[in-house]
Scaffold this motif. Sequence first.
Motif, mmCIF file in Angstrom:
data_model
loop_
_atom_site.group_PDB
_atom_site.id
_atom_site.type_symbol
_atom_site.label_atom_id
_atom_site.label_comp_id
_atom_site.label_asym_id
_atom_site.label_seq_id
_atom_site.Cartn_x
_atom_site.Cartn_y
_atom_site.Cartn_z
ATOM 1 N N GLY A 161 44.444 40.169 49.116
ATOM 2 C CA GLY A 161 44.431 38.598 48.997
ATOM 3 C C GLY A 161 43.310 38.115 48.549
ATOM 4 O O GLY A 161 42.948 36.685 48.318
ATOM 5 N N THR A 162 42.327 38.885 48.155
ATOM 6 C CA THR A 162 40.676 38.636 47.666
ATOM 7 C C THR A 162 40.916 37.721 46.488
ATOM 8 O O THR A 162 40.361 36.701 46.390
ATOM 9 N N CYS A 163 41.466 38.192 45.552
ATOM 10 C CA CYS A 163 41.883 37.439 44.253
ATOM 11 C C CYS A 163 42.238 36.222 44.385
ATOM 12 O O CYS A 163 41.836 35.157 43.642
ATOM 13 N N GLN A 164 43.255 35.845 45.318
ATOM 14 C CA GLN A 164 43.881 34.763 45.575
ATOM 15 C C GLN A 164 43.018 33.471 46.119
ATOM 16 O O GLN A 164 43.028 32.507 45.500
ATOM 17 N N ALA A 165 42.234 34.108 46.909
ATOM 18 C CA ALA A 165 41.316 33.255 47.695
ATOM 19 C C ALA A 165 40.091 32.852 46.796
ATOM 20 O O ALA A 165 39.445 31.749 46.758
ATOM 21 N N LYS A 166 39.828 33.755 45.684
ATOM 22 C CA LYS A 166 38.596 33.435 44.688
ATOM 23 C C LYS A 166 39.041 32.795 43.459
ATOM 24 O O LYS A 166 38.211 32.489 42.738
ATOM 25 N N CYS A 167 40.230 32.759 43.226
ATOM 26 C CA CYS A 167 40.725 32.031 41.890
ATOM 27 C C CYS A 167 40.670 30.694 42.131
ATOM 28 O O CYS A 167 41.120 29.674 42.894
ATOM 29 N N SER A 190 37.285 36.085 37.564
ATOM 30 C CA SER A 190 36.829 35.697 38.991
ATOM 31 C C SER A 190 37.755 36.773 39.853
ATOM 32 O O SER A 190 37.252 37.464 40.730
ATOM 33 N N CYS A 191 39.010 36.867 39.453
ATOM 34 C CA CYS A 191 39.882 37.890 40.322
ATOM 35 C C CYS A 191 39.231 39.251 39.831
ATOM 36 O O CYS A 191 39.162 39.933 40.823
ATOM 37 N N LEU A 192 39.152 39.708 38.632
ATOM 38 C CA LEU A 192 38.665 41.074 38.341
ATOM 39 C C LEU A 192 37.254 41.378 39.094
ATOM 40 O O LEU A 192 37.206 42.373 39.847
ATOM 41 N N GLU A 193 36.330 40.516 39.000
ATOM 42 C CA GLU A 193 34.965 40.745 39.649
ATOM 43 C C GLU A 193 35.022 41.060 41.031
ATOM 44 O O GLU A 193 34.306 41.583 41.790
ATOM 45 N N ASN A 194 36.214 40.471 41.740
ATOM 46 C CA ASN A 194 36.098 40.355 43.404
ATOM 47 C C ASN A 194 37.136 41.393 43.805
ATOM 48 O O ASN A 194 37.066 41.399 45.034
ATOM 49 N N CYS A 195 37.814 41.954 43.090
ATOM 50 C CA CYS A 195 38.909 42.690 43.562
ATOM 51 C C CYS A 195 38.321 43.924 44.207
ATOM 52 O O CYS A 195 37.617 44.761 43.277
ATOM 53 N N PRO A 196 38.358 44.333 45.434
ATOM 54 C CA PRO A 196 37.719 45.400 46.061
ATOM 55 C C PRO A 196 38.432 46.761 45.603
ATOM 56 O O PRO A 196 37.949 48.018 45.892
ATOM 57 N N ALA A 197 39.614 46.696 45.037
ATOM 58 C CA ALA A 197 40.529 47.694 44.671
ATOM 59 C C ALA A 197 40.587 48.234 43.185
ATOM 60 O O ALA A 197 41.198 49.301 42.739
ATOM 61 N N VAL B 105 37.927 21.856 37.927
ATOM 62 C CA VAL B 105 38.485 23.259 37.369
ATOM 63 C C VAL B 105 37.879 24.269 38.301
ATOM 64 O O VAL B 105 38.500 25.468 38.192
ATOM 65 N N TYR B 106 36.676 24.107 38.580
ATOM 66 C CA TYR B 106 35.937 25.320 39.396
ATOM 67 C C TYR B 106 35.579 24.675 40.799
ATOM 68 O O TYR B 106 34.584 24.384 41.049
ATOM 69 N N PRO B 107 36.468 24.423 41.848
ATOM 70 C CA PRO B 107 36.217 24.004 42.816
ATOM 71 C C PRO B 107 35.285 24.659 43.902
ATOM 72 O O PRO B 107 35.440 25.913 43.935
ATOM 73 N N GLY B 108 34.545 24.111 44.596
ATOM 74 C CA GLY B 108 33.822 24.813 45.705
ATOM 75 C C GLY B 108 32.987 26.031 45.177
ATOM 76 O O GLY B 108 32.389 26.011 44.192
ATOM 77 N N ASP B 109 33.091 27.254 45.867
ATOM 78 C CA ASP B 109 32.102 28.265 45.362
ATOM 79 C C ASP B 109 32.878 28.901 44.239
ATOM 80 O O ASP B 109 32.135 29.907 43.534
ATOM 81 N N THR B 110 34.034 28.611 43.775
ATOM 82 C CA THR B 110 34.298 29.408 42.535
ATOM 83 C C THR B 110 33.555 29.143 41.194
ATOM 84 O O THR B 110 33.700 29.838 40.402
ATOM 85 N N ARG B 111 32.567 28.151 41.440
ATOM 86 C CA ARG B 111 31.782 28.036 40.218
ATOM 87 C C ARG B 111 30.783 29.207 40.064
ATOM 88 O O ARG B 111 30.274 29.423 38.943
ATOM 89 N N ASP B 112 30.767 29.977 41.035
ATOM 90 C CA ASP B 112 29.959 31.271 41.232
ATOM 91 C C ASP B 112 30.228 32.164 40.075
ATOM 92 O O ASP B 112 29.811 33.143 39.592
ATOM 93 N N ILE B 113 31.591 32.190 39.281
ATOM 94 C CA ILE B 113 31.900 32.994 38.311
ATOM 95 C C ILE B 113 31.412 32.679 36.942
ATOM 96 O O ILE B 113 31.282 33.094 35.960
#
Lengths: 204, 204
Positions: A161-167, A190-197, B105-113
């Motif tokens: 669920g990391t990708c979902q949280a970071k999207c 963002s999903c690709l960069e944060n995916c641990p797998a 478009v990039y809420p909260g910390d998602t702007r980190d991407i």
Amino acid sequence: MNLTTCLKKMELVGVLAFATVDHNGAPQIRNISAIHYEPDALYFFTARGKNFCRELEEDGRVQILCYTKYKEMIRLSGRARAVEASRQIYWRDKIFEEQPYLANVYPGDTRDIGIVFCIDQGDVEYFNLGVNPIFREIYPLGNATIQEKGYVITDRCIGCGTCQAKCPQRCITAGAPYQIQQEHCLHCGSCLENCPANAIERRG
Amino acid sequence: MNLTTCLKKMELVGVLAFATVDHNGAPQIRNISAIHYEPDALYFFTARGKNFCRELEEDGRVQILCYTKYKEMIRLSGRARAVEASRQIYWRDKIFEEQPYLANVYPGDTRDIGIVFCIDQGDVEYFNLGVNPIFREIYPLGNATIQEKGYVITDRCIGCGTCQAKCPQRCITAGAPYQIQQEHCLHCGSCLENCPANAIERRG
């Protein structure tokens, strides 16, 4: 949204940005409004001595961008070809009739320096950043095949669920594997960069 | 017209078209409004996973097009470079502050991407097709050298006046040789095509 509506919106905006590549491989962009719209093709006028014409003749690849008053972006990608010689005057005069300002720029016979190009193969992308979540779609023009872009989650997904949280757009649905709602995806990565797998792949 | 006014007009228009070249050498274009303007530079935000970012990192050449409500076209050509790591957050947050929609478009910390690029070298062209004769000018940005385009009449000119008669903008002055008023030239190529003495050369 669909192809017909996108082309109609482009016609209503009128002045569009046309991007090509020059002989140095550099991007070139300019506004064009000398355009005639058919249901499945665009015809546009330029002058034979312009760099734009040279780029169309030497390379032919073009992207056309339209930004509507509703903050939608519409992008047509295709390959331009000069209209056959016997039809040049027909299309040129149709464009001049629809766009009377052209007769001020090229008065009288000076329009003879013109050349008409056609685009009838490619794709049209619709992108709306003003809705939440954002919305995008892509439609073929002519017989062209669409190149999918963005990201996909593969079977390597571990369901964390990391990708979902970071999207940024919250456009990823839980499942096995998790799934990106392509029509709402920013393609931000963002999903690709944060995916641990390392389960996410980039397309295109 | 001058560089400062052109940059101010670009800022007022807000949503600009950015053209780059992809890894296939194809033109790519999109609208960008996440831009901060300094007197002699532009800073803009995108996401690291977008094709746009890849094209900026791999090639860097970009053209930016602006169409004003007064029907002027302004085009900036330059090379984009990623801002140094220590200044990324500073410029990113400045852009987000100036453009509140970005936080949707990039809420909260998602702007980190995100990643911020800068253009401070290049040139800016001004082109107005709505006046008679048309008007164009070009201004350097930073220390860049301007590449002149269009046409020049050489000493091979025989003074016949054909080019003058064929010029859509009537921007050729009699003399020895005849002379093109560069600021009023369409770059259409009619003078070159019609010159019986082959006295006209294309630049760029």
